[in-house]
Design an enzyme around this catalytic site. Sequence first.
Site, mmCIF file in Angstrom:
data_model
loop_
_atom_site.group_PDB
_atom_site.id
_atom_site.type_symbol
_atom_site.label_atom_id
_atom_site.label_comp_id
_atom_site.label_asym_id
_atom_site.label_seq_id
_atom_site.Cartn_x
_atom_site.Cartn_y
_atom_site.Cartn_z
ATOM 1 N N ALA A 69 0.857 -1.175 0.000
ATOM 2 C CA ALA A 69 0.000 0.000 0.000
ATOM 3 C C ALA A 69 0.899 1.232 0.000
ATOM 4 O O ALA A 69 2.044 1.186 0.462
ATOM 5 C CB ALA A 69 -0.904 -0.014 1.223
ATOM 6 N N GLY A 113 0.739 -5.018 0.939
ATOM 7 C CA GLY A 113 -0.459 -5.116 0.087
ATOM 8 C C GLY A 113 -0.169 -5.769 -1.254
ATOM 9 O O GLY A 113 -1.073 -6.333 -1.874
ATOM 10 N N GLU A 116 -0.417 -9.346 -0.523
ATOM 11 C CA GLU A 116 -1.843 -9.626 -0.278
ATOM 12 C C GLU A 116 -2.639 -9.633 -1.582
ATOM 13 O O GLU A 116 -3.533 -10.462 -1.775
ATOM 14 C CB GLU A 116 -2.397 -8.591 0.711
ATOM 15 C CG GLU A 116 -1.800 -8.768 2.103
ATOM 16 C CD GLU A 116 -2.082 -7.593 3.025
ATOM 17 O OE1 GLU A 116 -1.746 -6.445 2.656
ATOM 18 O OE2 GLU A 116 -2.642 -7.813 4.108
ATOM 19 N N GLU A 136 4.744 -4.979 7.233
ATOM 20 C CA GLU A 136 3.990 -3.875 7.856
ATOM 21 C C GLU A 136 4.421 -3.600 9.276
ATOM 22 O O GLU A 136 4.340 -2.465 9.758
ATOM 23 C CB GLU A 136 2.482 -4.189 7.834
ATOM 24 C CG GLU A 136 1.830 -4.098 6.463
ATOM 25 C CD GLU A 136 1.851 -5.395 5.669
ATOM 26 O OE1 GLU A 136 2.657 -6.291 6.025
ATOM 27 O OE2 GLU A 136 1.086 -5.516 4.709
HETATM 28 N N1 CAA Z 1 4.621 3.169 -0.711
HETATM 29 C C1 CAA Z 1 5.034 4.322 -1.268
HETATM 30 N N2 CAA Z 1 6.231 4.453 -1.912
HETATM 31 C C2 CAA Z 1 7.012 3.358 -1.999
HETATM 32 C C3 CAA Z 1 6.635 2.110 -1.434
HETATM 33 C C4 CAA Z 1 5.363 2.031 -0.779
HETATM 34 N N3 CAA Z 1 4.896 0.903 -0.242
HETATM 35 N N4 CAA Z 1 7.615 1.218 -1.660
HETATM 36 C C5 CAA Z 1 8.593 1.885 -2.343
HETATM 37 N N5 CAA Z 1 8.218 3.162 -2.541
HETATM 38 C C6 CAA Z 1 8.968 4.233 -3.227
HETATM 39 C C7 CAA Z 1 10.143 4.700 -2.396
HETATM 40 O O1 CAA Z 1 9.711 5.660 -1.447
HETATM 41 C C8 CAA Z 1 11.052 5.287 -3.436
HETATM 42 O O2 CAA Z 1 10.574 6.550 -3.786
HETATM 43 P P1 CAA Z 1 11.636 7.772 -4.067
HETATM 44 O O3 CAA Z 1 12.448 7.307 -5.247
HETATM 45 O O4 CAA Z 1 10.749 8.952 -4.351
HETATM 46 O O5 CAA Z 1 12.463 7.889 -2.841
HETATM 47 C C9 CAA Z 1 10.820 4.352 -4.639
HETATM 48 O O6 CAA Z 1 9.570 3.700 -4.395
HETATM 49 C C10 CAA Z 1 11.884 3.292 -4.776
HETATM 50 O O7 CAA Z 1 11.987 2.604 -3.527
HETATM 51 P P2 CAA Z 1 13.399 2.406 -2.773
HETATM 52 O O8 CAA Z 1 14.338 3.518 -3.070
HETATM 53 O O9 CAA Z 1 13.100 2.116 -1.335
HETATM 54 O O10 CAA Z 1 13.910 1.065 -3.524
HETATM 55 P P3 CAA Z 1 14.862 -0.069 -2.940
HETATM 56 O O11 CAA Z 1 15.195 -0.956 -4.103
HETATM 57 O O12 CAA Z 1 15.972 0.506 -2.150
HETATM 58 O O13 CAA Z 1 13.925 -0.913 -1.897
HETATM 59 C C11 CAA Z 1 11.906 -1.997 -1.187
HETATM 60 C C12 CAA Z 1 12.825 -1.607 -2.370
HETATM 61 C C13 CAA Z 1 12.608 -3.034 -0.295
HETATM 62 C C14 CAA Z 1 10.662 -2.618 -1.785
HETATM 63 C C15 CAA Z 1 11.570 -0.737 -0.353
HETATM 64 O O14 CAA Z 1 11.093 0.284 -1.237
HETATM 65 C C16 CAA Z 1 10.518 -0.971 0.698
HETATM 66 O O15 CAA Z 1 10.822 -1.511 1.740
HETATM 67 N N6 CAA Z 1 9.264 -0.518 0.445
HETATM 68 C C17 CAA Z 1 8.216 -0.542 1.412
HETATM 69 C C18 CAA Z 1 7.663 -1.937 1.590
HETATM 70 C C19 CAA Z 1 6.561 -1.940 2.640
HETATM 71 O O16 CAA Z 1 6.777 -1.605 3.783
HETATM 72 N N7 CAA Z 1 5.351 -2.373 2.239
HETATM 73 C C20 CAA Z 1 4.217 -2.438 3.115
HETATM 74 C C21 CAA Z 1 3.357 -1.193 2.976
HETATM 75 S S1 CAA Z 1 2.026 -1.144 4.160
HETATM 76 C C22 CAA Z 1 0.825 -2.134 3.486
HETATM 77 O O17 CAA Z 1 0.963 -2.687 2.427
HETATM 78 C C23 CAA Z 1 -0.430 -2.264 4.311
HETATM 79 C C24 CAA Z 1 -1.373 -3.317 3.850
HETATM 80 O O18 CAA Z 1 -1.410 -4.386 4.376
HETATM 81 C C25 CAA Z 1 -2.286 -3.059 2.737
#
Ligand code: CAA
Length: 262
Positions: A69, A113, A116, A136
Amino acid sequence: MGFENILTEVRGTGARQTGLITLNRPKQLNALNDALMDELGAALKAFDADAAIGCIVITGSEKAFAAGADIAAMAKFSLTDTYGADFITRNWETIRSVRKPVIAAVAGFALGGGCELAMMCDFIIAADTAKFGQPEIKLGIIPGAGGTQRLPRAVGKAKAMDMVLTSRMMDAAEAERAGLVSRVVPLAELMGVALAAADSINELSGISVMMAKESVNRAFEGTLADGIMFERRLFHTLFATEDQKEGMDAFLNKRKAAFKQR
Ligand code: CAA
């Protein structure tokens, strides 16, 4: 269909074809915001209603199926925004109401998400680069789109707890061993294999395919006895279709069935 956060195409040349949906927010690793989920819901509904479509495939990019998400969109949410507006449920439920098969073709990250969403599909075909996780807990929340319920059903309690509590990711090989994905293929073959699986479903009798999907899904609700009875009634019902007569006649006469979708 004109969308900004997804791409849609129709693939295949047979009597019934495949609706291909590509999640397309590459800069945000396909983070799932309301706009994307609304578009995904609209595309799924349109393909589900289209008699020429037999099967749907959802995919992302090579780097990410979806990284979860959209954290930027959620960061300032209050309880009123989440509980009050029924966040997640509002626009995530459509996929569960699709009656045709939905295959997830996953490469790269399928996190939160994104994992999911893949699990809401009927089965997952993964590239060898796929990584699955429910991270999460690191954000001070828990999975909110079915992760704590579908993950243990797919991989068992031990691995689900490990992933949900430690946020560790599972690679494609572990995901296949654990039963989360049905097949793992080299990245270059992912779309070919997923579309071939869809094509093989497109050739079948759509009514038996829908009943098969409905019946397997029953395995996750209610008791075994109820599920067995539900399956038996659907099995009986299929003998009212012309496609059952065609399928069995084709087998007995050693020819390929030509289903008429009735
Ligand atoms: N939401 C919004 N933006 C996101 C995102 C997310 N879930 N995941 C990645 N991005 C964005 C980053 O902020 C970044 O943006 P900028 O270039 O503007 O800084 C861009 O995508 C690239 O990401 P990274 O620079 O972090 O890329 P990376 O290769 O270093 O890492 C990753 C990749 C491990 C996937 C890392 O991006 C990450 O950990 N993302 C978040 C994953 C996460 O926590 N997901 C759970 C979300 S909560 C949820 O999903 C609730 C639910 O149950 C529905």
